[in-house]
Motif scaffolding. Structure first.
Motif, PDB file in Angstrom:
ATOM      1  N   ALA A 154       5.474  16.825  -5.345  1.00  0.00           N
ATOM      2  CA  ALA A 154       4.820  16.183  -4.210  1.00  0.00           C
ATOM      3  C   ALA A 154       5.796  16.009  -3.051  1.00  0.00           C
ATOM      4  O   ALA A 154       7.009  15.895  -3.244  1.00  0.00           O
ATOM      5  CB  ALA A 154       4.279  14.815  -4.624  1.00  0.00           C
ATOM      6  N   TYR A 155       5.221  15.978  -1.838  1.00  0.00           N
ATOM      7  CA  TYR A 155       5.965  15.602  -0.645  1.00  0.00           C
ATOM      8  C   TYR A 155       5.281  14.380  -0.070  1.00  0.00           C
ATOM      9  O   TYR A 155       4.133  14.438   0.368  1.00  0.00           O
ATOM     10  CB  TYR A 155       5.977  16.726   0.384  1.00  0.00           C
ATOM     11  CG  TYR A 155       6.486  16.277   1.741  1.00  0.00           C
ATOM     12  CD1 TYR A 155       7.821  15.914   1.925  1.00  0.00           C
ATOM     13  CD2 TYR A 155       5.625  16.212   2.829  1.00  0.00           C
ATOM     14  CE1 TYR A 155       8.285  15.482   3.151  1.00  0.00           C
ATOM     15  CE2 TYR A 155       6.082  15.782   4.079  1.00  0.00           C
ATOM     16  CZ  TYR A 155       7.406  15.430   4.227  1.00  0.00           C
ATOM     17  OH  TYR A 155       7.858  14.991   5.450  1.00  0.00           O
ATOM     18  N   PHE A 156       5.999  13.240  -0.080  1.00  0.00           N
ATOM     19  CA  PHE A 156       5.448  11.995   0.450  1.00  0.00           C
ATOM     20  C   PHE A 156       6.256  11.646   1.690  1.00  0.00           C
ATOM     21  O   PHE A 156       7.382  11.136   1.593  1.00  0.00           O
ATOM     22  CB  PHE A 156       5.518  10.884  -0.598  1.00  0.00           C
ATOM     23  CG  PHE A 156       4.782   9.638  -0.205  1.00  0.00           C
ATOM     24  CD1 PHE A 156       3.406   9.571  -0.281  1.00  0.00           C
ATOM     25  CD2 PHE A 156       5.470   8.528   0.263  1.00  0.00           C
ATOM     26  CE1 PHE A 156       2.716   8.423   0.095  1.00  0.00           C
ATOM     27  CE2 PHE A 156       4.798   7.375   0.637  1.00  0.00           C
ATOM     28  CZ  PHE A 156       3.411   7.326   0.554  1.00  0.00           C
ATOM     29  N   GLY A 157       5.702  11.923   2.865  1.00  0.00           N
ATOM     30  CA  GLY A 157       6.473  11.838   4.100  1.00  0.00           C
ATOM     31  C   GLY A 157       6.198  10.646   4.976  1.00  0.00           C
ATOM     32  O   GLY A 157       6.588  10.645   6.144  1.00  0.00           O
ATOM     33  N   THR A 158       5.543   9.609   4.444  1.00  0.00           N
ATOM     34  CA  THR A 158       5.195   8.447   5.273  1.00  0.00           C
ATOM     35  C   THR A 158       5.667   7.134   4.654  1.00  0.00           C
ATOM     36  O   THR A 158       5.010   6.115   4.773  1.00  0.00           O
ATOM     37  CB  THR A 158       3.676   8.381   5.507  1.00  0.00           C
ATOM     38  OG1 THR A 158       2.996   8.366   4.238  1.00  0.00           O
ATOM     39  CG2 THR A 158       3.195   9.574   6.316  1.00  0.00           C
ATOM     40  N   TRP A 159       6.813   7.162   3.965  1.00  0.00           N
ATOM     41  CA  TRP A 159       7.357   5.934   3.394  1.00  0.00           C
ATOM     42  C   TRP A 159       8.246   5.269   4.438  1.00  0.00           C
ATOM     43  O   TRP A 159       9.435   5.038   4.235  1.00  0.00           O
ATOM     44  CB  TRP A 159       8.133   6.246   2.113  1.00  0.00           C
ATOM     45  CG  TRP A 159       8.244   5.078   1.191  1.00  0.00           C
ATOM     46  CD1 TRP A 159       7.236   4.373   0.602  1.00  0.00           C
ATOM     47  CD2 TRP A 159       9.465   4.458   0.745  1.00  0.00           C
ATOM     48  NE1 TRP A 159       7.743   3.375  -0.170  1.00  0.00           N
ATOM     49  CE2 TRP A 159       9.099   3.404  -0.114  1.00  0.00           C
ATOM     50  CE3 TRP A 159      10.807   4.715   0.971  1.00  0.00           C
ATOM     51  CZ2 TRP A 159      10.050   2.591  -0.728  1.00  0.00           C
ATOM     52  CZ3 TRP A 159      11.745   3.911   0.357  1.00  0.00           C
ATOM     53  CH2 TRP A 159      11.364   2.856  -0.494  1.00  0.00           C
ATOM     54  N   ALA A 194       0.819  -1.214   0.000  1.00  0.00           N
ATOM     55  CA  ALA A 194       0.000   0.000   0.000  1.00  0.00           C
ATOM     56  C   ALA A 194       0.848   1.257   0.000  1.00  0.00           C
ATOM     57  O   ALA A 194       0.542   2.226  -0.717  1.00  0.00           O
ATOM     58  CB  ALA A 194      -0.929  -0.010   1.215  1.00  0.00           C
ATOM     59  N   ARG A 195       1.936   1.284   0.788  1.00  0.00           N
ATOM     60  CA  ARG A 195       2.719   2.522   0.843  1.00  0.00           C
ATOM     61  C   ARG A 195       3.468   2.754  -0.469  1.00  0.00           C
ATOM     62  O   ARG A 195       3.693   3.890  -0.862  1.00  0.00           O
ATOM     63  CB  ARG A 195       3.685   2.494   2.026  1.00  0.00           C
ATOM     64  CG  ARG A 195       4.792   1.458   1.937  1.00  0.00           C
ATOM     65  CD  ARG A 195       5.832   1.709   3.005  1.00  0.00           C
ATOM     66  NE  ARG A 195       6.888   0.701   2.954  1.00  0.00           N
ATOM     67  CZ  ARG A 195       8.116   0.898   3.399  1.00  0.00           C
ATOM     68  NH1 ARG A 195       8.439   2.040   3.930  1.00  0.00           N
ATOM     69  NH2 ARG A 195       9.014  -0.056   3.318  1.00  0.00           N
ATOM     70  N   ASP A 196       3.890   1.668  -1.162  1.00  0.00           N
ATOM     71  CA  ASP A 196       4.535   1.852  -2.465  1.00  0.00           C
ATOM     72  C   ASP A 196       3.554   2.393  -3.486  1.00  0.00           C
ATOM     73  O   ASP A 196       3.903   3.259  -4.299  1.00  0.00           O
ATOM     74  CB  ASP A 196       5.120   0.519  -2.946  1.00  0.00           C
ATOM     75  CG  ASP A 196       6.347   0.090  -2.150  1.00  0.00           C
ATOM     76  OD1 ASP A 196       6.696   0.789  -1.178  1.00  0.00           O
ATOM     77  OD2 ASP A 196       6.946  -0.939  -2.493  1.00  0.00           O
ATOM     78  N   PHE A 197       2.313   1.902  -3.444  1.00  0.00           N
ATOM     79  CA  PHE A 197       1.313   2.411  -4.379  1.00  0.00           C
ATOM     80  C   PHE A 197       0.956   3.858  -4.054  1.00  0.00           C
ATOM     81  O   PHE A 197       0.766   4.675  -4.973  1.00  0.00           O
ATOM     82  CB  PHE A 197       0.049   1.553  -4.341  1.00  0.00           C
ATOM     83  CG  PHE A 197      -1.023   2.039  -5.263  1.00  0.00           C
ATOM     84  CD1 PHE A 197      -0.891   1.896  -6.635  1.00  0.00           C
ATOM     85  CD2 PHE A 197      -2.168   2.664  -4.766  1.00  0.00           C
ATOM     86  CE1 PHE A 197      -1.874   2.373  -7.511  1.00  0.00           C
ATOM     87  CE2 PHE A 197      -3.155   3.140  -5.625  1.00  0.00           C
ATOM     88  CZ  PHE A 197      -3.004   2.981  -7.001  1.00  0.00           C
ATOM     89  N   ALA A 198       0.893   4.194  -2.772  1.00  0.00           N
ATOM     90  CA  ALA A 198       0.615   5.584  -2.398  1.00  0.00           C
ATOM     91  C   ALA A 198       1.723   6.511  -2.889  1.00  0.00           C
ATOM     92  O   ALA A 198       1.460   7.628  -3.354  1.00  0.00           O
ATOM     93  CB  ALA A 198       0.449   5.690  -0.883  1.00  0.00           C
ATOM     94  N   ARG A 199       2.971   6.043  -2.793  1.00  0.00           N
ATOM     95  CA  ARG A 199       4.086   6.859  -3.299  1.00  0.00           C
ATOM     96  C   ARG A 199       3.982   7.019  -4.811  1.00  0.00           C
ATOM     97  O   ARG A 199       4.152   8.126  -5.343  1.00  0.00           O
ATOM     98  CB  ARG A 199       5.419   6.201  -2.915  1.00  0.00           C
ATOM     99  CG  ARG A 199       6.639   6.992  -3.369  1.00  0.00           C
ATOM    100  CD  ARG A 199       7.938   6.305  -3.027  1.00  0.00           C
ATOM    101  NE  ARG A 199       8.139   5.073  -3.790  1.00  0.00           N
ATOM    102  CZ  ARG A 199       9.312   4.464  -3.886  1.00  0.00           C
ATOM    103  NH1 ARG A 199      10.384   4.956  -3.273  1.00  0.00           N
ATOM    104  NH2 ARG A 199       9.431   3.345  -4.581  1.00  0.00           N
ATOM    105  N   LEU A 200       3.715   5.927  -5.524  1.00  0.00           N
ATOM    106  CA  LEU A 200       3.578   5.999  -6.973  1.00  0.00           C
ATOM    107  C   LEU A 200       2.448   6.943  -7.371  1.00  0.00           C
ATOM    108  O   LEU A 200       2.591   7.749  -8.304  1.00  0.00           O
ATOM    109  CB  LEU A 200       3.327   4.600  -7.534  1.00  0.00           C
ATOM    110  CG  LEU A 200       3.067   4.508  -9.047  1.00  0.00           C
ATOM    111  CD1 LEU A 200       4.287   4.985  -9.833  1.00  0.00           C
ATOM    112  CD2 LEU A 200       2.699   3.080  -9.437  1.00  0.00           C
TER     113      LEU A 200
END
Length: 347
Positions: free
Chosen positions: A337-342, A318-324
């Motif tokens: 984008a800022y993705f701060g929960t990987w 799920a977190r990889d898909f959210a980052r993508l």
């Protein structure tokens, strides 16, 4: 080291469970310490031959002239229930290490039947206090489990579980002097207290229809589909890493100027002791011919695939898909984008 130092008498340290009778170890305790290490620290216990060899090596090091110091707690029947062992070693003198002495906390172990009584805190505190106040050690290092990290932070250690450190100067040297601004500390001492992180850089490609391209990993079942990219080498800038990794993983040449799509950040976890920060750059649209010409490194990836964004969801955590998805939105909108929960361990 102080070669004239004799082992100290037992010291009662208060804990939440009462007063813990901590005493300094002697050479006669060497075998007990090694057995504690074998049973509760090592992933594979030592056989009797190795226990004997290790105890014979440790015993003379626990003498006043040796380089080992340990503190233990005994059960009422005289068996050892907890121990902490430190090994003293020289370092180059510096303002933070005026005597040029450091110590590694090599073993901290507690019998499971005596845990949650403050024994580990008691023996580590006694060890550190002795090394600092009697042996003039100022730099302390240790490896810790993630579970034990909070205890060591309370005792003054900083850093990740992979390497926690503490600098403890003598009271006179550490006493602050009146001044108008913040206290100055040597750069090497301050560096021990700041965040440690690993960095990576990626290139995000799509095909002519705007469908994201991903590579299938042969080494990471937890992250089966990945962007083109990898970890930064020493001396590299992020876009240089992206260009190098792209060439190594696909044979494609990326040219600038760099266009940043996203910044990615993750907290450490059980799988990795450091924070992670990365940058994702836009690689543009590839033609079908360019995609067919991709040459994979078989040690890293074994398949190239292009799919609509929605179809990637079933193929990755799920977190990889959210980052993508965040990277794709940035590509489409032009807003980075800022993705701060990987975070590590948040699959």
């Amino acid at each position: 080291m102080n070669a004239d130092l004799a082992p100290t008498a037992a010291t009662d340290l208060p804990t939440a469970a009462g007063r813990v009778p901590v005493r300094a170890a002697t050479p006669a305790d060497a075998e007990g310490i090694i057995r504690m290490r074998s049973a509760y620290v090592l992933s594979s216990p030592l056989d009797e031959e190795w226990i004997g060899r290790s105890a014979e090596e440790l015993a003379p090091r626990l003498t006043p002239a040796g380089d080992a110091r340990a503190f233990v707690v005994d059960a009422p029947d005289g068996t050892m229930t907890a121990c902490a062992l430190g090994l003293i070693h020289p370092v180059l003198s510096a303002p933070a290490y005026p005597r040029g002495l450091a110590a590694r906390v090599h073993i901290v172990a507690t019998d499971p039947g005596f845990r949650r009584r403050g024994y580990a805190r008691a023996v580590v505190t006694a060890l550190v206090d002795h090394l600092a106040d009697v042996e003039a050690v100022t730099l302390f290092e240790l490896h810790a489990s993630v579970e034990a990290q909070p205890l060591y932070r309370e005792l003054g250690f900083t850093g990740s579980p992979a390497l926690m450190r503490m600098t403890r100067l003598p009271a006179a040297a550490a006493a602050p002097t009146p001044q108008s601004g913040p206290a100055w500390v040597p750069p090497e001492q301050y560096a021990e207290t700041v965040l440690k992180a690993t960095a990576f850089a990626c290139v995000h490609f799509t095909d002519q229809d705007g469908r994201p391209l991903q590579l299938h990993s042969v080494y990471s079942p937890g992250h089966p589909w990945q962007m083109v990219g990898g970890t930064m080498d020493h001396g590299e800038r992020p876009f240089e890493t992206a260009v190098r990794e792209c060439r190594e993983e696909t044979g494609l040449a990326v040219s600038g100027p760099p266009r940043l799509l996203a910044t990615v950040y993750g907290l450490p976890g059980a799988q990795w002791p450091y924070s992670t920060i990365g940058m994702v750059f836009d690689g543009g649209r590839l033609t079908a011919e360019q995609i067919r010409a991709i040459t994979l490194n078989p040690q890293e990836h074994d398949e190239v695939r292009v799919l609509p964004v929605a179809e990637w969801e079933a193929l990755m955590p799920a977190r990889d898909f959210a980052r993508l998805s965040a990277v794709e939105e940035a590509r489409c909108t032009g807003v980075a984008a800022y993705f701060g929960t990987w975070d590590w361990g948040n699959e």
